[in-house]
Design a protein around this motif. Structure first.
Motif, mmCIF file in Angstrom:
data_model
loop_
_atom_site.group_PDB
_atom_site.id
_atom_site.type_symbol
_atom_site.label_atom_id
_atom_site.label_comp_id
_atom_site.label_asym_id
_atom_site.label_seq_id
_atom_site.Cartn_x
_atom_site.Cartn_y
_atom_site.Cartn_z
ATOM 1 N N ARG A 157 0.828 -1.200 0.000
ATOM 2 C CA ARG A 157 0.000 0.000 0.000
ATOM 3 C C ARG A 157 0.866 1.255 0.000
ATOM 4 N N LEU A 177 2.658 1.657 -3.397
ATOM 5 C CA LEU A 177 1.769 2.179 -4.425
ATOM 6 C C LEU A 177 1.474 3.654 -4.191
ATOM 7 N N LEU A 178 1.213 4.016 -2.944
ATOM 8 C CA LEU A 178 0.936 5.409 -2.615
ATOM 9 C C LEU A 178 2.117 6.293 -2.975
ATOM 10 N N SER A 179 3.310 5.816 -2.680
ATOM 11 C CA SER A 179 4.522 6.567 -3.006
ATOM 12 C C SER A 179 4.684 6.738 -4.511
ATOM 13 N N ARG A 180 4.414 5.667 -5.262
ATOM 14 C CA ARG A 180 4.541 5.734 -6.727
ATOM 15 C C ARG A 180 3.535 6.725 -7.320
ATOM 16 N N VAL A 181 2.300 6.694 -6.831
ATOM 17 C CA VAL A 181 1.277 7.624 -7.326
ATOM 18 C C VAL A 181 1.661 9.070 -7.003
ATOM 19 N N LEU A 182 2.153 9.289 -5.782
ATOM 20 C CA LEU A 182 2.572 10.635 -5.390
ATOM 21 C C LEU A 182 3.746 11.103 -6.247
ATOM 22 N N ASP A 183 4.700 10.223 -6.490
ATOM 23 C CA ASP A 183 5.844 10.573 -7.341
ATOM 24 C C ASP A 183 5.379 10.959 -8.744
ATOM 25 N N ASP A 184 4.475 10.166 -9.301
ATOM 26 C CA ASP A 184 3.991 10.451 -10.656
ATOM 27 C C ASP A 184 3.299 11.809 -10.710
ATOM 28 N N LYS A 185 2.541 12.131 -9.675
ATOM 29 C CA LYS A 185 1.846 13.422 -9.652
ATOM 30 C C LYS A 185 2.842 14.575 -9.525
ATOM 31 N N SER A 209 4.514 15.115 -12.806
ATOM 32 C CA SER A 209 3.617 15.790 -13.730
ATOM 33 C C SER A 209 3.556 17.292 -13.444
ATOM 34 N N ARG A 237 11.272 5.853 -7.788
ATOM 35 C CA ARG A 237 10.889 4.719 -8.630
ATOM 36 C C ARG A 237 11.963 3.630 -8.611
#
Length: 230
Positions: A5, A8-16, A19, A34
């Protein structure tokens, strides 16, 4: 499941954040974790309240696992006065020292001595069972700060866990131009420090090896150095 969890949260935050940086909404560096999430989360999860944690810029998953609010990262990147550093520091140098989360001084080994000092302070105060986790890269093992900090931790038998993420390059310097030993874990032996090696992309192995190192340090067996190949 908890580790996945946070990864995944870290990856989503990194992607945002990436961006937002591409859209010129963030000024300054944006450094992503990543590929390093498994190693980072394994240390963050194995530490507990009252411990000391000194993560690096790519240890977002570990920060989240240790309890850092997502808002701390976002507000710091935007330079908000509502962030933990009140907009007065670089956008990646954030922390909550009173809660054991130290703001990064440098990725070149300086945090080892900072955590050593915090651990010695806990010793003077008679607070047993506290461990300190420090994250560095392979390049930091070639610095004087690494030598001084690790040597002090060994002599004082401090409950330090030093996690070295070896991603094969220190900036643009490859491993074979940086050190001549077979493995970075060999460096720990010369200081009388227990050494552990792990595949930094294998979550199950990271949780096991890092967890064992934390347990050994907490039991009073002195500093532990974990070298992870990324």
């Amino acid at each position: 499941l908890k580790a996945y969890r946070f990864m995944l949260l870290s990856r989503v935050l990194d992607d945002k954040l990436a961006s937002l940086a591409r859209g010129a909404k963030i000024y300054g560096g944006v450094f992503l974790g990543r590929g390093q999430e498994a190693l980072a989360v394994s240390l963050g999860l194995n530490l507990k309240k009252g411990d000391i944690y000194a993560p690096l810029i790519r240890d977002g998953a570990g920060r989240l696992a240790f309890g850092e609010p997502i808002l701390d990262a976002v507000r710091t990147y935007f330079g908000s006065a509502l962030g933990p550093m009140r907009g007065r520091e670089g956008n990646v140098h954030r922390g909550r020292p009173r809660e054991g989360l130290l703001a990064m001084i440098s990725h070149l080994g300086a945090m080892i001595s900072a955590v050593n000092g915090a651990l010695i302070a806990r010793r003077f105060k008679g607070q047993p069972g506290v461990v300190g986790g420090v994250c560095i890269g392979d390049g930091a093992t070639s610095t004087g700060a690494f030598h001084e900090g690790l040597n002090q931790a060994a002599v004082e038998k401090l409950p330090l866990i030093l996690v070295v993420a070896n991603n094969q390059y220190a900036y643009s310097t490859p491993n074979d131009r940086q050190f001549a030993c077979r493995n970075l874990a060999d460096k720990a032996i010369g200081y009388g420090v227990a050494a552990h090696s792990v595949d930094g992309t294998d979550l199950e192995e990271c949780l096991k090896v890092v967890g064992h190192a934390v347990e050994q340090a907490r039991r009073g067996n002195g500093p532990q150095m974990v070298v992870a190949e990324i």
